[in-house]
Design an enzyme around this catalytic site. Structure first.
Site, short mmCIF file in Angstrom:
data_model
loop_
_atom_site.label_atom_id
_atom_site.label_comp_id
_atom_site.label_asym_id
_atom_site.label_seq_id
_atom_site.Cartn_x
_atom_site.Cartn_y
_atom_site.Cartn_z
N GLU B 175 0.86 -1.19 0.00
CA GLU B 175 0.00 0.00 0.00
C GLU B 175 0.89 1.23 0.00
OE1 GLU B 175 -3.43 -0.22 2.47
OE2 GLU B 175 -3.57 1.95 2.69
N LYS B 295 -4.10 -0.47 13.98
CA LYS B 295 -4.96 0.55 13.38
C LYS B 295 -6.39 0.10 13.61
CE LYS B 295 -6.15 2.73 8.93
NZ LYS B 295 -5.76 2.90 7.51
N GLU B 299 -10.77 4.43 9.01
CA GLU B 299 -10.88 4.10 7.59
C GLU B 299 -11.47 2.70 7.36
OE1 GLU B 299 -7.57 6.82 5.46
OE2 GLU B 299 -6.76 4.99 6.30
N ARG B 332 -2.29 3.20 17.01
CA ARG B 332 -2.24 4.38 16.14
C ARG B 332 -3.38 5.36 16.44
NH1 ARG B 332 -2.69 3.86 10.74
NH2 ARG B 332 -0.91 5.02 9.94
N LYS B 367 0.93 10.47 13.79
CA LYS B 367 1.59 10.98 12.60
C LYS B 367 2.15 12.37 12.85
CE LYS B 367 -1.01 8.29 9.21
NZ LYS B 367 -1.75 8.27 7.92
N ASP B 372 -2.55 14.01 6.99
CA ASP B 372 -2.05 12.71 6.52
C ASP B 372 -0.81 12.85 5.64
OD1 ASP B 372 -1.76 10.05 6.00
OD2 ASP B 372 -3.46 9.90 4.63
N GLU B 394 5.16 8.95 14.03
CA GLU B 394 5.10 8.19 12.78
C GLU B 394 5.32 9.12 11.61
OE1 GLU B 394 1.76 5.38 12.21
OE2 GLU B 394 1.59 6.10 10.15
N GLU B 400 4.05 8.99 -0.57
CA GLU B 400 2.65 8.92 -0.97
C GLU B 400 2.14 10.24 -1.53
OE1 GLU B 400 0.05 7.67 2.17
OE2 GLU B 400 -1.77 8.06 1.03
N HIS B 528 -3.70 18.71 0.80
CA HIS B 528 -4.70 17.72 0.38
C HIS B 528 -5.45 18.16 -0.88
CE1 HIS B 528 -7.61 14.46 0.79
NE2 HIS B 528 -6.93 14.01 1.82
N TRP B 550 -12.43 13.65 1.85
CA TRP B 550 -11.54 13.07 0.83
C TRP B 550 -11.47 13.97 -0.40
CZ3 TRP B 550 -13.58 7.30 1.13
CH2 TRP B 550 -13.07 6.71 2.31
#
Lengths: 706, 706
Positions: B175, B295, B299, B332, B367, B372, B394, B400, B528, B550
């Site tokens: 991923e 996790k 999501e 997480r 994170k 993200d 993290e 990504e 984003h 999103w």
């Protein structure tokens, strides 16, 4: 003098870049120094230079590859010169001569002829590609330790279009790929050309392949956009010097998705115009573009049937779009719909009526068997049934149903079994091979396609011996009369070892491996009883799936009476799709080859077979002896240890241990499951499995977990 | 004598295995012969043998790695002996001494001390791992060309748990992986151990990493089955000699999926028993198992909230299952639900109230930023807000949101920006680094995790300079006070070149690269606005998605008035999650750093900024100068061509050309799109894009096609 020689040698050796072990990257093109000094001296004497003139780009490739090969094999620099020098030096002369009368009866542009010519060895081709194939044939002689001084060799391919089909996706995954990610790096193209592309082209050319469909038949429309055509062009530019053309799998609905049209109806003038214009655009970018590969109206893909048109109407529209360009359409016959009584018959029922309706540039691409790349299938009934249509034989190199990259299964025997099968449609001798090479029906076009087993793993194929399947496919595409053992011998000598006893052992092991695989997974004609979706491991109990023909019970039809799919007239009558002679042999359970028995007959558990055992007894015997044979394979492989690279030997040995374990898994799953129907004990001398069916199911289930 | 020397040299050189070019596989552990003969002689004088005694497996690794490194760097065999021989020979003595008083104030078992000791150079560690880290530090000295004869060096890690997190799936995909398939070959394990596993462990150990969570946080339950634990055990066996422990990401619903329970409620005694028994089973198989990474309720993943329990109840149940074993739970905090007013706040709102409720073995993994892994984020508001809970930082090494494997973005400046950020929660100096290393709140446990950028591509990371991000993460995990430039310098010297001007140019290029990336993609605090799902390319116009958070418009909130997300008290008030000092600085658009401006403020298009330009003018300026900077990067890279391996140089040059093209793509997409709101022209001296917004959208869309 000694000092000078030593200094020179030191300079040469020190200049060679360094690395770790033989990691399989070089495939069968190793070009390591010939170990036998006498032989090396003989080779050196006849290969003191390479003469090649002219600007043909493939001829230049041939000269460069011969130079590279000779320098490695002979350990001496071999200059490439424009013309053979006067004097007494002996060399190899490469010539393109389209009109020479040396190629035998073949009219193929790929033909080559190797023969002594004065003090030279001449490699003549009808084209640059012919010379390139001749050069690789010459190198093969050296690599396998045969003399070349008086070599005379004429060869031409029996099949014209010899393609790999890559089921590679734009996101870098490979459908049914077991050797890592796709070798195509779409986000890097066209700016960056991975050196691997060139090594890939070299390998293909060395075995006579001349085409590559680079993307999955479950295709994305993006390949037809200008953005992606620039990427495809970059790949085509790498392949062109190796005589390899690029083909694209096309997404049928592309005119809607990227063309902005409301329809993809092949009879719609706008759609026709869109494809014609798109094709022109492609040829402007890639002048030697090979053509289109199409999966339509199959497994959810769109197609002409969405608009009430048939496959021929779809294919012919694309053929018309190709116009005068030297391209073809390969239209796949792998179609099946939910709800039919027997999936076996569907491709035949849809395509047979269309024979004679396809445009001249269309070839219909047919899988070797009627279901889907099972470990053993009867030949596809379309072979011989469409005499007015050139048929491409599609075989699978990637081991989707044959143990992925952990089982050693040499596939040439499978390919040969299909090629040698006699359709009898025009009397005895109407083999699949003669259908495919066009000789049976005098077709101008002929083709063969192998679904690639190649990925970005360092050794290309995951299993080191998977390389042999790529190799064997190319060699058979060139000449389907070669024996599987002969090909295995060539490959082994070039790739693994030239120690004679080791070669014999490895070839024996390879040549038996496919039959062994069949025995421990699907003996006696069982088929499609593997793990759901992932096609890994056994799952004969699978009874619920998205469609009935995705289950296992649909195919094996086990019940308290017996086992097998009755495809005779009292059953689905799929047998009626074959010629009378084939029907006669396969229709009678007494004469039907045991290998196909359960493909066509529902046989009673206690029914005696020609082996003298009942069906149940024979079934169990094959599962047990099949699994035992993997131990034999392990012993065989262990015996060649001294003759093979240590890391490679250990790699294969470890995979054989996985194979042994999984063979037992298959055996236990199948005998325990079928025993719930046969209600009979495991016959002596076989010991019943030490685990329960529930335990085996549990093991299967976990590999299906998210 | 000369002849003998030459023969010897010839034998040595000829014995080295051969290969093609420097393909990046060796990472920063090249160990090529030191070019400077004087320096080589100095090194040789002090490293004539390696003394190491005892049975500690990691100590043995240290000796072997030192031997390998010295033999390569010095071009001479360096024997490993049990004890330093009497005489005058000088060597390196490796010793484990847990009680030595040489490690400074650190209590870490990983501490090491290097110092001259008589005629020897002593490398002393509190443990085998300490010695191993010391050995790699010593080799680094040699690789970067520093003297070692009188080297005195004491070092210990500031953070205890230094992990890579692999988002690798059981089917071999990764991923958000951009360097090919997963390096883990699950179908081959445990029988076959890819040699790559060892090289992976070497690389990790060389930069001080001591743990690996091997599977995706979107976890499969299969890793907890006996079948897979045998596979994990095999990997653990490869890693153990390198001081590396294995951790597993766990699927919360495993008790249901593989345990046959009806629930996964953490307060259910059966569930608790199941996890306790499973954990015991794991430790029987892998005695040094590191622990669990979770996790949950994020999501779509299941979690304790499915049963009305909170994260602490879930994490504490797993901690209880670990019992007396030396393992931890990393839970997480990356959680967000559909329908919230500002995703920025959610992790805080869920976790802050749980501070003090977590069991001692639990660390909460946060994170670096609140959204993200964007190219730039303000530090996560949980840092400093949970003083009673050890927090793992993290960060993401895989790019990504940072151009995948085609953009050169050196990430140490990003990591450092977060580590150096001052939460001010306990007054000035309450940096994220001090939260994470535990010094601010005197935590016994501390951890840092990097989401790996590693795949099966030959060079490990796709982009050759992606290796530097792996390297930098390890070095900063060990010592977060190192500067990003110092780390880049080390890495460049070890990996690319030691030519001083080239090193300076490359380090400069690397150190500016992340700011450049931010400028041409998301300047001034935009975030984003990238391509949907694939996170590739720009898509600021994205307004429809599975969830509002999103989309892109959710984040940039462009309208006719201005641009940016008002997170002050008049908006979502996410700013209130920070300490007063931070609020004060960031809450006023006049004092808010421009890098965070649009993170917190909706700013008018004509609003003047401290740069003297209006928002619109500044925005366009940054997009244009950012894209132009890629050309500067290309020139910079071209200038180092003579000092760098040719193939590697060409590879990076090609990727930079892709980066230039995509920077223009980002620039044009964003200025054209935001222009539809600002209604202002592109200010001089910048030339308006030569393509339309529709054309750019079209280019984006095709990369999203099936």
């Amino acid at each position: 003098m000694l000092l000078r020689s030593l200094l020179l040698l030191l300079a040469i050796v020190a200049a060679a870049p360094r690395c770790v072990a033989d990691d399989g990257y070089r495939l069968w093109l190793k070009y390591d120094l010939v170990a036998d000094a006498t032989q090396r001296a003989q080779f050196r004497a006849v290969a003191q230079y390479i003469a090649a003139s002219g600007n043909d780009v493939v001829l230049k490739t041939a000269a460069a590859e011969l130079q590279r090969g000779l320098q490695g094999l002979l350990g001496q620099a071999v200059p490439v010169v424009a013309a053979a020098p006067v004097g007494t030096q002996r060399g190899v002369v490469l010539t393109i001569n389209p009109t020479a009368n040396v190629f035998g009866s073949s009219t193929s542009r790929d033909a080559y002829h190797i023969a002594p010519q004065g003090r030279h060895l001449a490699v003549t081709g009808r084209s640059g590609a012919g010379v390139l194939y001749g050069v690789f044939a010459l190198l093969r002689q050296l690599q396998t330790g045969q003399a070349i001084a008086n070599l005379t060799l004429t060869s031409s391919p029996r099949i014209q279009y010899r393609l790999l089909n890559h089921w590679d996706n734009p996101n870098g995954t490979v459908e049914r790929g077991y050797a890592g990610a796709s070798i195509w790096k779409w986000n890097e193209l066209p700016q960056r050309l991975d050196p691997r592309y060139t090594d890939y082209a070299r390998a293909n050319a060395s075995i006579g392949l001349n085409g590559v469909a680079i993307n999955n038949v479950n295709a994305s429309a993006r390949y037809l956009t200008p953005e992606y055509l620039e990427k495809v062009k970059a790949l085509a530019g790498v392949f062109r010097p190796y005589g390899i053309r690029v083909y694209l799998s096309v997404f049928w609905a592309a005119p809607k998705v990227i063309g902005g049209l409301k329809t993809a109806d092949p009879l719609d003038p706008q759609v026709q115009q869109w494809w014609a214009a798109k094709t022109e655009e492609i040829y402007r970018v890639i002048p030697d573009f090979g053509g289109f590969l199409v999966k339509a109206n199959s497994e959810g893909e769109p197609g002409p049937q969405d608009y009430g048109r048939n496959h021929a109407e779809g294919a012919n529209m694309l053929a018309a779009a190709l116009g005068a360009h030297d391209g073809i359409v390969m239209w796949r016959a792998f179609v099946y719909k939910a709800g039919s009584d027997d999936r076996f018959k569907q491709a035949y029922e849809e395509f047979k009526p269309l024979d004679g309706k396809f445009a001249p540039k269309v070839l219909v691409q047919v899988k070797n068997g009627p279901i889907d790349f099972q470990a053993r299938e009867p030949f596809h009934p379309l072979f011989g049934a469409m005499p007015r249509t050139p048929l491409v034989l599609e075989v699978q190199l990637t081991q989707e149903y044959l143990g992925m990259a952990t089982h050693l299964v040499y596939l040439a025997p499978l390919f040969k079994e299909c090629l040698n099968a006699d359709t009898q449609t025009q009397g005895p001798g109407s083999t699949v091979a003669r259908v495919v090479d066009g000789s049976l029906d005098q077709h101008r076009l002929s083709g063969i396609a192998g679904v690639a087993n190649i990925g970005a793993d360092r050794n290309w194929t995951g299993h080191p011996l998977g390389q042999a399947n790529w190799y064997a496919f190319g060699r058979l595409a060139w000449d389907h009369t070669l024996s599987s053992a002969a090909i295995a011998t060539e490959w082994t000598k070039m790739t693994l070892t030239r120690e004679p006893r080791a070669v014999a052992s490895i070839v024996d092991l390879m040549d038996r491996s496919r039959d062994i695989y069949v025995r421990y997974t699907t003996p006696l004609g069982l088929h499609h009883i593997m793990g759901q979706n992932i096609h890994y491991g056994p799952e004969p109990w699978l009874a619920q799936a998205g469609r009935p023909d995705w289950t296992a019970v649909y195919y094996h039809k086990a019940d308290s009476a017996g086992l097998g799919f009755n495809r005779t007239a009292t059953g689905s009558n799929a047998l009626a799709l074959y010629s009378a002679g084939v029907q006669q042999e396969w229709g009678d359970p007494q004469t039907c080859p045991l290998n196909y028995l359960l493909w066509f007959h529902h046989v009673g558990w206690r029914q005696p077979l020609p082996t003298g055992r009942s069906l149940w007894h024979e079934l169990v015997t094959r599962y047990y002896t099949g699994a035992d044979s993997v131990t034999w394979m392990q012993q065989r492989w262990a015996s060649v240890q001294p003759a093979v690279d240590a890391a490679l030997h250990a790699d294969v040995a470890a995979r054989l241990e996985i194979q042994r374990r999984e063979a037992l898994w298959w055996r236990d799953a199948c005998v325990l499951y079928f025993q719930t129907y046969s209600k009979q004990p495991i016959p002596a001398p076989f010991a019943p499995p030490t685990r329960t069916l529930a335990e085996v199911k549990n093991l299967v289930d976990l590999y299906q977990l998210k």
